[in-house]
Design a protein around this motif. Structure first.
Motif, PDB file in Angstrom:
ATOM      1  N   ASP A 125      29.052 -32.497   5.382  1.00 23.58           N
ATOM      2  CA  ASP A 125      30.003 -31.469   5.814  1.00 23.58           C
ATOM      3  C   ASP A 125      29.777 -30.115   5.141  1.00 23.58           C
ATOM      4  OD1 ASP A 125      31.442 -33.168   7.557  1.00 23.58           O
ATOM      5  OD2 ASP A 125      32.510 -34.029   5.847  1.00 23.58           O
ATOM      6  N   ILE A 126      28.853 -30.059   4.191  1.00 27.64           N
ATOM      7  CA  ILE A 126      28.626 -28.819   3.458  1.00 27.64           C
ATOM      8  C   ILE A 126      27.743 -27.876   4.264  1.00 27.64           C
ATOM      9  CG2 ILE A 126      27.474 -27.858   1.414  1.00 27.64           C
ATOM     10  CD1 ILE A 126      28.438 -30.324  -0.118  1.00 27.64           C
ATOM     11  N   ASP A 127      28.138 -26.624   4.311  1.00 28.56           N
ATOM     12  CA  ASP A 127      27.320 -25.578   4.921  1.00 28.56           C
ATOM     13  C   ASP A 127      26.233 -25.212   3.902  1.00 28.56           C
ATOM     14  OD1 ASP A 127      26.250 -23.073   5.730  1.00 28.56           O
ATOM     15  OD2 ASP A 127      28.053 -22.634   6.878  1.00 28.56           O
ATOM     16  N   ARG A 149      25.310 -21.487   2.960  1.00 29.43           N
ATOM     17  CA  ARG A 149      26.346 -20.846   2.146  1.00 29.43           C
ATOM     18  C   ARG A 149      26.391 -21.438   0.745  1.00 29.43           C
ATOM     19  NH1 ARG A 149      31.757 -19.940   5.847  1.00 29.43           N
ATOM     20  NH2 ARG A 149      30.943 -18.257   7.153  1.00 29.43           N
ATOM     21  N   TRP A 150      26.252 -22.743   0.662  1.00 27.53           N
ATOM     22  CA  TRP A 150      26.245 -23.403  -0.643  1.00 27.53           C
ATOM     23  C   TRP A 150      25.105 -22.847  -1.508  1.00 27.53           C
ATOM     24  CZ3 TRP A 150      29.102 -27.402  -3.020  1.00 27.53           C
ATOM     25  CH2 TRP A 150      28.515 -27.941  -4.166  1.00 27.53           C
ATOM     26  N   SER A 185      20.805 -27.424  -2.963  1.00 24.66           N
ATOM     27  CA  SER A 185      20.971 -28.666  -2.200  1.00 24.66           C
ATOM     28  C   SER A 185      19.719 -29.531  -2.252  1.00 24.66           C
ATOM     29  CB  SER A 185      21.336 -28.342  -0.749  1.00 24.66           C
ATOM     30  OG  SER A 185      20.307 -27.588  -0.111  1.00 24.66           O
ATOM     31  N   ASP A 195      35.775 -19.387   0.663  1.00 28.32           N
ATOM     32  CA  ASP A 195      34.683 -19.407   1.639  1.00 28.32           C
ATOM     33  C   ASP A 195      33.339 -19.436   0.912  1.00 28.32           C
ATOM     34  OD1 ASP A 195      33.442 -19.435   4.075  1.00 28.32           O
ATOM     35  OD2 ASP A 195      33.595 -17.272   4.395  1.00 28.32           O
ATOM     36  N   TYR A 196      33.118 -20.504   0.132  1.00 31.78           N
ATOM     37  CA  TYR A 196      31.884 -20.700  -0.648  1.00 31.78           C
ATOM     38  C   TYR A 196      31.690 -19.594  -1.680  1.00 31.78           C
ATOM     39  CZ  TYR A 196      30.582 -24.488   2.491  1.00 31.78           C
ATOM     40  OH  TYR A 196      30.559 -25.677   3.197  1.00 31.78           O
TER      41      TYR A 196
END
Length: 308
Positions: free
Chosen positions: A21-23, A26-27, A43, A61-62
């Motif tokens: 579910d992680i963008d 953006r992460w 990541s 928002d991250y």
């Protein structure tokens, strides 16, 4: 489904997200924007180090992120602990006052939590829920000229480096060669498992693919003295893993290898050489002799019912 952690009015909004579910763009942008310049929150680093078993806390928002390795003890007990070859796990991004306190309160309860966090977080925002210890981590400022940097080394080492400087040259080393060296020379070291070496191999390949790290070797008269894997992320170069041969131990192989890596980055504004921390007195003293400062990092720990 993402778990939303609601705060009081004016407090940051925090979501706990599973890996799918992680963008990821953006992460990773939050990790790259973090002033600390640690690659451990990327990541692709987490995917390798945890075999894909991680989730994350995301602020607003991250704007700020905190990785949570979702590992298992004894194959079934859920824990949040440091994976191999991963020292400091954030938080990454640009925190505002109160963010850290809210973020740490949002860490889920597990059988064991042992989470290494960067030293720059405000100590007063660390929850009393955790036992907090400061661990060793030496860093050396490389922004000056090399002659200035090396003047902080012990005099005997300075003299030895002057003798060998003309012939000491770093050579690249393939990932499988370095891991094979580690297997042969570090076999039997406490805590080193074959799965760790597999993760190291994959980390090196990922670092080369994303252009933030390289393996180097140092030879004398054709014979290997020492080799190492050095991630280089932003302004930070990290001494992640090294191997020394028997001849290298007699000929100061590791010191010469580290000096040559430092020399590559010397004179770069804001450049830092990160020795990676060790609580072993001999290793700690070896790192300290290069003249760096112990910046440290926090280790947050908790177990239910006061165990451990």
């Amino acid at each position: 489904m993402p778990r939303r952690i609601e705060g009081l009015s004016g407090k940051p909004q925090i979501r706990r997200l599973s890996r799918p579910d992680i963008d990821l763009p953006r992460w990773n942008a939050a990790v790259r924007d973090s002033p600390a310049n640690f690659p451990y929150g990327l990541s692709h680093w987490l995917d390798v180090a945890t075999a894909g078993r991680w989730e994350g806390l995301v602020v607003d928002d991250y704007r700020l992120v905190l990785p949570l390795p979702a590992l298992r003890r004894f194959g079934f007990l859920p824990v949040i602990i440091r994976p191999p070859y991963t020292q400091q796990l954030g938080p990454f991004g640009r925190p505002r006052p109160g963010d850290i306190a809210a973020l740490l309160q949002a860490i889920p309860f597990r059988f064991q939590v042992s989470l290494p966090l960067i030293a720059s977080i405000p100590a007063e925002e660390i929850s009393s829920r955790f036992r907090c210890r400061k661990r060793t981590n030496y860093e050396l400022d490389l922004s000056g000229e090399w002659a200035q940097i090396v003047s902080g080394f012990p005099r005997k080492l300075q003299a030895f480096l002057r003798q060998t400087a003309a012939r000491d040259q770093l050579q690249p080393l393939e990932a499988d060669e370095f891991v094979d060296l580690s297997r042969r020379h570090l076999a039997g070291r406490a805590g080193l498992r074959e799965s760790d070496l597999t993760a190291l191999h994959t980390l090196i390949l990922a670092a080369r693919q994303h252009e933030f790290g390289q393996c180097y070797q140092l030879r004398e008269e054709g014979e290997l003295l020492a080799a190492g894997f050095f991630p280089c992320f932003g302004r930070r170069t990290i001494n992640l893993a090294t191997v020394t041969t028997e001849r290298g131990r007699k000929r100061r192989g590791t010191s010469r290898l580290l000096a040559q890596v430092m020399r590559q980055r010397a004179g770069t504004p804001g450049a830092i050489f990160d020795f990676e921390g060790s609580e072993l007195p001999g290793v700690r003293d070896f790192f300290a002799k290069f003249g760096g400062s112990d910046r440290g990092y926090y280790l947050l720990e908790s177990r239910p019912f006061g165990l451990g």
